[in-house]
Design a protein around this motif. Sequence first.
Motif, mmCIF file in Angstrom:
data_model
loop_
_atom_site.group_PDB
_atom_site.id
_atom_site.type_symbol
_atom_site.label_atom_id
_atom_site.label_comp_id
_atom_site.label_asym_id
_atom_site.label_seq_id
_atom_site.Cartn_x
_atom_site.Cartn_y
_atom_site.Cartn_z
ATOM 1 N N ASP A 26 6.359 -13.693 -38.328
ATOM 2 C CA ASP A 26 5.598 -14.963 -39.276
ATOM 3 C C ASP A 26 5.198 -14.341 -39.724
ATOM 4 N N GLY A 27 4.722 -13.608 -40.431
ATOM 5 C CA GLY A 27 4.458 -13.797 -41.428
ATOM 6 C C GLY A 27 3.281 -12.818 -41.783
ATOM 7 N N VAL A 222 8.298 -11.896 -24.850
ATOM 8 C CA VAL A 222 6.869 -11.782 -24.410
ATOM 9 C C VAL A 222 5.929 -11.774 -26.052
ATOM 10 N N ALA A 223 7.227 -11.379 -26.521
ATOM 11 C CA ALA A 223 6.405 -12.048 -27.947
ATOM 12 C C ALA A 223 6.698 -12.856 -28.924
ATOM 13 N N ASN A 224 8.263 -13.771 -28.331
ATOM 14 C CA ASN A 224 8.418 -15.000 -28.406
ATOM 15 C C ASN A 224 6.529 -16.086 -27.913
ATOM 16 N N SER A 227 4.150 -15.668 -30.313
ATOM 17 C CA SER A 227 3.465 -15.711 -31.651
ATOM 18 C C SER A 227 4.175 -17.238 -31.812
ATOM 19 N N PHE A 228 4.201 -18.335 -30.287
ATOM 20 C CA PHE A 228 3.674 -19.492 -30.161
ATOM 21 C C PHE A 228 1.879 -19.830 -30.756
ATOM 22 N N PHE A 229 1.438 -19.342 -29.450
ATOM 23 C CA PHE A 229 0.088 -19.054 -29.137
ATOM 24 C C PHE A 229 -0.867 -18.949 -30.946
ATOM 25 N N VAL A 230 -0.770 -17.580 -30.763
ATOM 26 C CA VAL A 230 -1.182 -17.574 -32.534
ATOM 27 C C VAL A 230 -0.651 -18.525 -33.338
ATOM 28 N N SER A 231 0.107 -19.165 -33.548
ATOM 29 C CA SER A 231 0.711 -20.133 -34.467
ATOM 30 C C SER A 231 -0.472 -21.562 -34.924
ATOM 31 N N GLU A 232 -0.387 -21.433 -36.036
ATOM 32 C CA GLU A 232 -1.307 -23.044 -36.827
ATOM 33 C C GLU A 232 -0.898 -24.377 -35.675
ATOM 34 N N ALA A 233 0.446 -24.696 -34.964
ATOM 35 C CA ALA A 233 0.717 -25.186 -34.041
ATOM 36 C C ALA A 233 0.356 -24.981 -32.959
ATOM 37 N N ALA A 234 -0.311 -24.115 -32.480
ATOM 38 C CA ALA A 234 -0.903 -24.098 -30.986
ATOM 39 C C ALA A 234 -2.591 -24.429 -30.965
ATOM 40 N N GLY A 235 -2.797 -25.106 -32.495
ATOM 41 C CA GLY A 235 -4.377 -25.494 -32.247
ATOM 42 C C GLY A 235 -5.354 -25.831 -31.110
ATOM 43 N N PHE A 236 -4.616 -26.539 -30.414
ATOM 44 C CA PHE A 236 -4.795 -27.301 -29.043
ATOM 45 C C PHE A 236 -4.320 -26.905 -27.606
ATOM 46 N N VAL A 237 -4.437 -25.713 -27.493
ATOM 47 C CA VAL A 237 -3.995 -24.851 -26.395
ATOM 48 C C VAL A 237 -4.341 -23.989 -26.222
ATOM 49 N N SER A 238 -5.456 -24.254 -25.370
ATOM 50 C CA SER A 238 -6.946 -22.610 -25.385
ATOM 51 C C SER A 238 -6.598 -22.642 -23.515
#
Length: 250
Positions: A26-27, A222-224, A227-238
């Motif tokens: 993911d970079g 699990v890694a997939n 990957s979403f949880f740590v992405s920029e797109a998941a900023g409103f998921v906590s």
Amino acid sequence: MAQRIAIVTGAARGIGAGTAKRLASDGMAVGVLDLNEADGAQTVAEIEKAGGKAIAVGADVSNADQVQAAVDRVAAELGEPTVLINNAGVTRDNLLFKMSETDWDMVLNVHLRGAFLMTRATQKYMVSAKWGRIVNLSSVSAVGNRGQANYSAAKAGMQGLTKTLAIELGKFGVTANAVAPGFIVTDMTAATAARLGVSFEDFQAGAAQTIPVQRVGLPEDVANAISFFVSEAAGFVSGQILYIAGGPVS
């Protein structure tokens, strides 16, 4: 955007190794943390072969001094870490009346104390950056599992820790979530099969029959999610707990 720096604990094998490789793809640059530095060399080699950047770091996550030294090293060699995956774990299964205090303490210390120490050591970088991602590894065992009083307690505790971190750190741009895997093909589940005296292939086949999607999970599953949880797109998921089990968990 500057490259994100991640630390994955228990990253020498299994879910941790799969997650470290996924975050690198993911970079991110990845600190591959495990009890012995040499054990993380294979994960690092695979990341580097794919064009990524990683270092292996040895530390006992239940030891505060070793945790601080490990985080300091990642910050010095890779950059300030703002992504943390608390994956390190052990099992010491037994029925309650047979369970020793040592086995209880070992499991609670690695899972819960380890997650606490790692999070405490890294959160300052997240707060300073006004951005951070924490993902804790829970388990379907958090709802209770025969012969795993210690492990179930630790994994339920990871969920409470996750929700509290989400509340305390949210105002600093830091999210905290947990993934709770079911049956995943790892060395740990292979060891369980061996302890029960059945082949790992038969163990997996039996488990698959009880799972709605009719297959067992892989570290990549699990890694997939991580990957979403740590992405920029998941900023409103906590503060969320995601069961990765191929079906509902009661």
